[in-house]
Design a protein around this motif. Structure first.
Motif, PDB file in Angstrom:
ATOM      1  N   GLU A 128       0.827  -1.206   0.000  1.00  0.00           N
ATOM      2  CA  GLU A 128       0.000   0.000   0.000  1.00  0.00           C
ATOM      3  C   GLU A 128       0.864   1.259   0.000  1.00  0.00           C
ATOM      4  O   GLU A 128       0.602   2.210  -0.750  1.00  0.00           O
ATOM      5  CB  GLU A 128      -0.940  -0.012   1.213  1.00  0.00           C
ATOM      6  N   LYS A 129       1.912   1.274   0.823  1.00  0.00           N
ATOM      7  CA  LYS A 129       2.783   2.444   0.897  1.00  0.00           C
ATOM      8  C   LYS A 129       3.607   2.619  -0.377  1.00  0.00           C
ATOM      9  O   LYS A 129       3.853   3.751  -0.816  1.00  0.00           O
ATOM     10  CB  LYS A 129       3.700   2.339   2.114  1.00  0.00           C
ATOM     11  N   MET A 130       4.024   1.519  -0.967  1.00  0.00           N
ATOM     12  CA  MET A 130       4.797   1.603  -2.208  1.00  0.00           C
ATOM     13  C   MET A 130       3.930   2.101  -3.357  1.00  0.00           C
ATOM     14  O   MET A 130       4.418   2.733  -4.291  1.00  0.00           O
ATOM     15  CB  MET A 130       5.390   0.233  -2.552  1.00  0.00           C
ATOM     16  N   ALA A 131       2.653   1.805  -3.298  1.00  0.00           N
ATOM     17  CA  ALA A 131       1.740   2.250  -4.351  1.00  0.00           C
ATOM     18  C   ALA A 131       1.361   3.720  -4.197  1.00  0.00           C
ATOM     19  O   ALA A 131       1.317   4.467  -5.172  1.00  0.00           O
ATOM     20  CB  ALA A 131       0.479   1.380  -4.347  1.00  0.00           C
ATOM     21  N   TYR A 138       8.170  10.308   1.653  1.00  0.00           N
ATOM     22  CA  TYR A 138       8.218   9.931   0.240  1.00  0.00           C
ATOM     23  C   TYR A 138       8.121  11.138  -0.685  1.00  0.00           C
ATOM     24  O   TYR A 138       7.906  10.977  -1.893  1.00  0.00           O
ATOM     25  CB  TYR A 138       7.083   8.954  -0.082  1.00  0.00           C
ATOM     26  N   HIS A 139       8.285  12.325  -0.122  1.00  0.00           N
ATOM     27  CA  HIS A 139       8.166  13.556  -0.910  1.00  0.00           C
ATOM     28  C   HIS A 139       9.129  13.561  -2.099  1.00  0.00           C
ATOM     29  O   HIS A 139       8.757  13.928  -3.223  1.00  0.00           O
ATOM     30  CB  HIS A 139       8.420  14.769  -0.019  1.00  0.00           C
ATOM     31  N   GLY A 140      10.365  13.148  -1.855  1.00  0.00           N
ATOM     32  CA  GLY A 140      11.363  13.132  -2.920  1.00  0.00           C
ATOM     33  C   GLY A 140      10.990  12.165  -4.033  1.00  0.00           C
ATOM     34  O   GLY A 140      11.178  12.472  -5.224  1.00  0.00           O
ATOM     35  N   LYS A 141      10.453  10.996  -3.684  1.00  0.00           N
ATOM     36  CA  LYS A 141      10.042  10.023  -4.699  1.00  0.00           C
ATOM     37  C   LYS A 141       8.927  10.601  -5.566  1.00  0.00           C
ATOM     38  O   LYS A 141       8.948  10.456  -6.800  1.00  0.00           O
ATOM     39  CB  LYS A 141       9.553   8.735  -4.022  1.00  0.00           C
ATOM     40  N   ARG A 142       7.961  11.225  -4.923  1.00  0.00           N
ATOM     41  CA  ARG A 142       6.850  11.803  -5.681  1.00  0.00           C
ATOM     42  C   ARG A 142       7.341  12.897  -6.627  1.00  0.00           C
ATOM     43  O   ARG A 142       6.864  13.021  -7.764  1.00  0.00           O
ATOM     44  CB  ARG A 142       5.786  12.370  -4.725  1.00  0.00           C
ATOM     45  N   ASN A 143       8.300  13.702  -6.173  1.00  0.00           N
ATOM     46  CA  ASN A 143       8.864  14.757  -7.032  1.00  0.00           C
ATOM     47  C   ASN A 143       9.543  14.166  -8.262  1.00  0.00           C
ATOM     48  O   ASN A 143       9.412  14.686  -9.377  1.00  0.00           O
ATOM     49  CB  ASN A 143       9.860  15.607  -6.246  1.00  0.00           C
TER      50      ASN A 143
END
Length: 295
Positions: A128-131, A138-143
């Motif tokens: 769920e968190k990885m999705a 996870y701000h950097g990943k989303r960016n």
């Protein structure tokens, strides 16, 4: 002496049955993992009663797996002890997690010592968190994903099928060609080719990201249990911003939502790989040790 043999596709059915009794989330406990890496690690397998036993290596460097299956666990371990004695080697059981350590200590008190190496810990994440990648951490990943989509508006996601396997192989080959370090990637590439050659037979599941219909990232793995998926391979160009985060997220969203966890295997003590795996904040760091029999 136990009769070990090279794993074949035809062994999948009985091996899967034994593995269904595994008391661990260990990434090695899938037939696909055993099969595709069998040449690299000189893997052989043995069916003893209702147990699967694996053996890796050659000569004096052999290591065994924990017996996995149902029945008399103590008897199965004793068979490993006898087998190693007949070969004139010290019994070393690889990948021993906490549950199996308890069993070994229960049936063989003070007879095993344990070697720890955190490079072989498994990284296990919440699907769920990885999705969703929600939250501050996870701000950097989303960016990175946002920038990828902005810079590549013609991107798309596909599940891996016979129609796009050749594109994934080409991508992996190009990934190797752009690495000019001293690492030997031939064993991994052979494992990848074996996986793709037997994609349907191994029940593998994978995904690929494309830009303008050209593959730029892929990943694949297989089911370990009803609530755990194991990711075996993931490749993308290091200089393509967001390629790894987007294949990770899109594959999870499109293919893994029936699972609770995804095991993304070890970091092998490699700093870059360790940073990458830690950046996704695993739910579980599965400790694995080598049990050494002292008698």
């Amino acid at each position: 002496m136990l009769q070990f043999k090279k794993p074949e596709i035809e062994d999948k059915s009985w091996v899967d049955k034994c593995l269904s009794y595994a008391q661990s989330m260990n990434c090695e406990y899938t037939f696909g993992n055993i099969y595709v890496w069998s040449t690299a690690y000189s893997t052989t397998i043995c069916k003893y009663n209702d147990f699967l036993m694996c053996r890796w290596g050659k000569g004096k460097d052999l290591q065994y797996s924990v017996p996995i299956g149902k029945g008399d666990f103590r008897d199965a371990v004793n068979r490993l002890i006898y087998d190693s004695k007949e070969l004139g080697i010290k019994l070393r059981i690889y990948g021993v997690t906490a549950n199996y350590k308890k069993l070994l200590d229960k049936y063989f008190p003070n007879q095993f010592s344990y070697i720890e190496n955190d490079g072989f810990d498994d990284y296990i994440y919440s699907v769920e968190k990885m999705a969703s990648l929600s939250g501050k951490k996870y701000h950097g990943k989303r960016n990175h994903i946002t920038n990828f989509k902005k810079n590549n508006p013609n991107w798309s996601f596909e599940t891996i099928t016979r129609d796009n396997i050749s594109e994934c192989i080409k991508l992996h080959s190009e990934w190797i060609s752009h690495h000019d370090d001293d690492s030997d990637y031939s064993f991994e590439f052979e494992a990848v080719l074996t996986a793709f050659e037997n994609y349907e037979a191994l029940n593998l599941v994978g995904g690929v990201i494309k830009i303008d219909n050209n593959a730029v990232a892929y990943t694949l793995g297989e089911r370990q249990s009803n609530n755990l998926f194991v990711t075996h391979f993931e490749k993308a160009p290091a200089d393509l911003q967001g390629a790894y985060p987007i294949i990770n997220q899109e594959f999870t969203k499109n293919c893994l939502m029936e699972y609770e966890y995804v095991n993304r295997e070890e970091d092998l003590g490699l700093d870059g790989l360790r940073r990458a795996k830690q950046s996704y904040y695993p739910e579980i760091r599965l400790k694995k040790s080598i049990a050494v029999y002292g008698g």
